[in-house]
Design a protein around this motif. Structure first.
Motif, short mmCIF file in Angstrom:
data_model
loop_
_atom_site.label_atom_id
_atom_site.label_comp_id
_atom_site.label_asym_id
_atom_site.label_seq_id
_atom_site.Cartn_x
_atom_site.Cartn_y
_atom_site.Cartn_z
N SER A 1 36.09 45.23 54.62
CA SER A 1 36.66 45.28 53.28
C SER A 1 35.97 44.29 52.35
CB SER A 1 38.16 44.95 53.34
OG SER A 1 38.36 43.60 53.74
N CYS B 1 23.52 44.23 52.97
CA CYS B 1 23.70 44.27 51.52
C CYS B 1 22.42 44.84 50.92
CB CYS B 1 23.99 42.87 50.98
SG CYS B 1 24.15 42.82 49.18
N ASP B 2 22.55 45.90 50.13
CA ASP B 2 21.39 46.52 49.51
C ASP B 2 20.59 45.55 48.65
OD1 ASP B 2 21.97 48.94 50.71
OD2 ASP B 2 22.91 49.80 48.92
N SER C 1 31.60 43.50 39.66
CA SER C 1 32.96 43.98 39.95
C SER C 1 33.10 44.22 41.46
CB SER C 1 33.23 45.28 39.20
OG SER C 1 32.43 46.32 39.75
N ASP D 1 34.04 46.99 42.81
CA ASP D 1 33.44 48.30 43.09
C ASP D 1 31.93 48.19 43.24
OD1 ASP D 1 35.91 49.56 43.06
OD2 ASP D 1 35.75 50.13 40.95
N TYR D 2 31.30 47.42 42.38
CA TYR D 2 29.84 47.25 42.46
C TYR D 2 29.46 46.59 43.78
CZ TYR D 2 25.10 45.74 41.47
OH TYR D 2 23.74 45.51 41.55
N THR E 1 31.18 46.44 46.59
CA THR E 1 31.50 47.37 47.67
C THR E 1 30.40 48.40 47.85
OG1 THR E 1 33.87 47.06 47.33
CG2 THR E 1 33.20 49.04 48.52
N ASP E 2 29.85 48.90 46.75
CA ASP E 2 28.77 49.89 46.81
C ASP E 2 27.49 49.33 47.42
OD1 ASP E 2 30.42 51.79 45.69
OD2 ASP E 2 29.55 51.64 43.68
N GLN E 3 27.32 48.01 47.43
CA GLN E 3 26.10 47.39 47.95
C GLN E 3 26.20 47.09 49.45
OE1 GLN E 3 23.69 47.39 45.65
NE2 GLN E 3 25.33 48.07 44.30
N ALA F 1 27.03 47.76 53.54
CA ALA F 1 27.10 48.72 54.63
C ALA F 1 27.52 47.94 55.89
CB ALA F 1 25.75 49.39 54.86
#
Length: 106
Positions: free
Chosen positions: A12, A64-65, A92, A94-95, A97-99, A101
């Motif tokens: 999370s 992390c991307d 944010s 959301d940002y 979280t998108d990075q 894996a």
């Protein structure tokens, strides 16, 4: 101030409150020594890591991307930087979280 706790055990990313002190950060991350990395293209945001995280048994990892150099170990804190002080991050939840894996360990 807000920051984001990246927790590979719970898989999370969530907003948390910190005063930016080492004691507060240690408490959020369950560690006692930290290192700071600056992700690529993350403005003035940083990732605070457990410096000894890769030596912990039963550890969990994530990618992390914006940090293509290595897998990251244990809980981490995404936080901003203003001069020599920590501050709220520009990114944010959301940002961030998108990075991220999650690495599934056996």
């Amino acid at each position: 101030m807000k920051a984001m706790l990246i927790d590979p055990f719970e898989r999370s990313v969530k907003e948390v409150e910190t005063d930016g002190s080492l004691e507060s950060i240690y408490g959020l991350m369950d560690c006692y020594i930290i290192e700071v990395i600056r992700p690529d293209d993350a403005q003035d945001d940083l990732i605070v890591l457990d410096e000894e995280g890769k030596y912990v048994t039963e550890q969990q990892y994530f990618l992390c991307d914006l940090w293509p150099h290595d897998a990251l170990a244990g809980k981490a804190l995404w936080i901003g930087q203003a001069g020599a002080e920590f501050c709220a991050p520009a990114a944010s939840v959301d940002y961030v979280t998108d990075q991220i894996a999650w690495i599934v360990a056996n």
